[in-house]
Design an enzyme around this catalytic site. Structure first.
Site, PDB file in Angstrom:
ATOM      1  N   GLU A  13       0.830  -1.205   0.000  1.00 45.21           N
ATOM      2  CA  GLU A  13       0.000   0.000   0.000  1.00 45.21           C
ATOM      3  C   GLU A  13       0.867   1.259   0.000  1.00 45.21           C
ATOM      4  OE1 GLU A  13      -3.785  -1.775   2.584  1.00 45.21           O
ATOM      5  OE2 GLU A  13      -2.478  -0.268   3.494  1.00 45.21           O
ATOM      6  N   CYS A  14       0.554   2.191  -0.858  1.00 41.96           N
ATOM      7  CA  CYS A  14       1.118   3.539  -0.909  1.00 41.96           C
ATOM      8  C   CYS A  14       2.653   3.534  -0.891  1.00 41.96           C
ATOM      9  CB  CYS A  14       0.549   4.386   0.225  1.00 41.96           C
ATOM     10  SG  CYS A  14       0.648   6.178  -0.103  1.00 41.96           S
ATOM     11  N   GLY A  15       3.268   3.759   0.266  1.00 40.52           N
ATOM     12  CA  GLY A  15       4.725   3.724   0.335  1.00 40.52           C
ATOM     13  C   GLY A  15       5.282   2.404  -0.151  1.00 40.52           C
ATOM     14  N   LEU A  56       3.946   0.580  -2.530  1.00 42.85           N
ATOM     15  CA  LEU A  56       3.906   0.686  -3.987  1.00 42.85           C
ATOM     16  C   LEU A  56       5.134   1.447  -4.488  1.00 42.85           C
ATOM     17  CD1 LEU A  56       2.631   0.828  -6.871  1.00 42.85           C
ATOM     18  CD2 LEU A  56       1.357   2.832  -6.069  1.00 42.85           C
ATOM     19  N   GLY A 106      -0.989  -0.703  -4.547  1.00 45.99           N
ATOM     20  CA  GLY A 106      -1.733   0.491  -4.925  1.00 45.99           C
ATOM     21  C   GLY A 106      -1.522   1.606  -3.927  1.00 45.99           C
TER      22      GLY A 106
END
Length: 453
Positions: free
Chosen positions: A327-329, A331, A423
């Protein structure tokens, strides 16, 4: 049960300082405190955890169904003396006219008394008007107490206390004087993490010593009585995760996980093995899947890049079929490189043949609905970066469909390469167990011969 929610008039009024101070003061007085944070924020719960040495949990009325909010609150408050819930933004700030996701909505769902934090900067009697407005903006607002921040003197507090209690019918339970020693450094996504504040314990101790003389704990305790909703019906899916050995990235660069996500995995039998992308040169040999959460990889990009032995290992294992959910970081870490605002570049793992460009402005902010393989869940995005695409033929598919119905916006994300899914969206597993089961399928079902060797 005793408990209250610390609400603010606005972001920046001092909610976090007051919440941290009250938690520390209550702990010092022998209370067993159950800490919580309203909304999706990851950083404030880490401060709570650092100070209280116990996990803090997110309660989000947008991300989570009502029965999940009540269940988790009761579960984590059990056996504690008092629950302290830090609010989010201004008390009534939420989505639409229904104030979805707001501090107010959470106080209504849990029937929690509200302690309102009001900054006195540049104000005198007008503080009373502010308190009156917040108390009366909604029927049954639950505003039971007030703490005045940036209050210049005891005499000033006594004057305002008389006005507020007589004209607003709200109990003043104390004040916080202005003191730069209490302030916490900020970063583009919020506060600097608790682990990065070298003198945090000293700051908190100073704050606690002051609040011991300015907060009326007896009055605070008196307004904190509430009753749990005893008609909550909630159950988690019966999934056997005893064969899931999950490597979880966890250090200063990757620390954004909902505590309930990690605990749910363990409750269902998964074994968690924490590792550091900053310092470890190998993955835990036991793990057969990875979970890489959010954080600040851009802040530690050079150090992450220098640990190329681990990055090569992760890439090799993904090529062999190792399942990864990020997730986020996470990704950002799995792309080819992170490009800073000044144009400098740091190589990353390179699973996806795209790179990340840091940006001055937020690219996505707020809640959204996410569809993935027939499941729909609610999520949250908050990032100052974007993917650089169309520079070559993508080696990944975009598996997420996201939309904000209230703004009529939609987009695709959720990059998938082999058994690796990543993502920008942050997801709470209690939001929708069908989505959670899809992630479990990714971790468990795609390849069973990926044990780290």
């Amino acid at each position: 049960m005793k408990g209250f929610i610390v609400a603010g008039t606005n972001s920046g009024c001092g909610k976090t300082t007051v919440s941290i101070g009250l938690m520390s003061l209550l702990k010092a007085k022998g209370y067993q405190v159950a800490p919580f944070k309203t909304g999706p924020d990851y950083i404030d719960p880490l401060f709570h955890q650092k100070i209280l040495e116990t996990p803090s949990y997110n309660l989000d009325t947008y991300l989570l169904p009502d029965n999940a909010v009540s269940h988790l609150f009761q579960k984590h408050s059990e056996g504690k003396d008092i629950a302290v819930v830090e609010g989010v933004m201004g008390m009534y700030d939420g989505l639409g006219v229904d104030l979805k996701g707001s501090t107010y909505e959470l106080s209504q769902r849990l029937n929690l008394p509200v302690v309102l934090v009001v900054s006195c900067k540049g104000l005198y009697q007008s503080v009373g008007a502010i308190v009156s407005g917040f108390k009366n903006y909604r029927i049954h607002s639950n505003v039971k107490g007030v703490i005045l921040n940036h209050c210049s003197s005891k005499e000033y507090y006594s004057f305002l206390k008389g006005i507020i209690e007589e004209e607003c019918g709200v109990k003043c339970v104390g004040y916080v004087p202005s003191n730069k020693d209490f302030s916490l450094e900020s970063r583009h996504l919020g506060l600097v993490q608790a682990e990065e504040v070298e003198d945090l314990q000293s700051k908190v101790q100073q704050l606690t010593d002051v609040l011991e003389t300015t907060i009326d704990l007896e009055a605070l305790s008196a307004i904190s009585e509430f009753e749990f909703n005893k008609n909550v019906h909630f159950s988690v899916p019966k999934i056997d995760l005893s064969d899931l050995h999950l490597g979880v990235a966890y250090d200063k660069a990757f620390r954004f996980y909902y505590q309930d996500n990690l605990e749910l995995l363990k409750e269902l039998g998964a074994k968690l093995y924490f590792f550091s992308p900053l310092y470890d040169e190998s993955l835990p040999f036991e793990c057969n899947a990875l979970y890489i959460g959010g954080g600040y990889p851009e802040v530690f990009a050079q150090q992450l890049s220098d640990n190329n032995k681990l990055m090569r290992l992760i890439k090799d294992k993904v090529e062999e079929g190792l399942p990864v959910y990020a997730e986020c970081g996470g990704l950002m870490y799995l792309t080819e490189k992170i490009i800073a605002l000044d144009g400098s570049e740091n190589e990353m793992v390179g699973i996806f043949n795209t790179s990340v460009q840091m940006t001055k402005r937020l690219q996505r902010f707020g809640y959204a609905d996410l569809k993935y393989e027939g499941s729909t869940t609610r999520c949250h995005e908050f990032h100052h970066s974007d993917l650089i695409e169309n520079i070559k033929e993508a080696n990944y598919l975009k598996e997420y469909e996201l939309n904000k119905s209230e703004k009529q916006q939609s987009w695709n994300c959720g990059l998938q390469y082999k058994n690796c899914l990543a993502g920008y969206a942050h997801n709470h597993f209690y939001s929708d167990f069908q989505f959670f089961e899809k992630i479990v399928e990714l971790w468990k079902g795609k390849n069973e011969s990926t044990l780290i060797k």
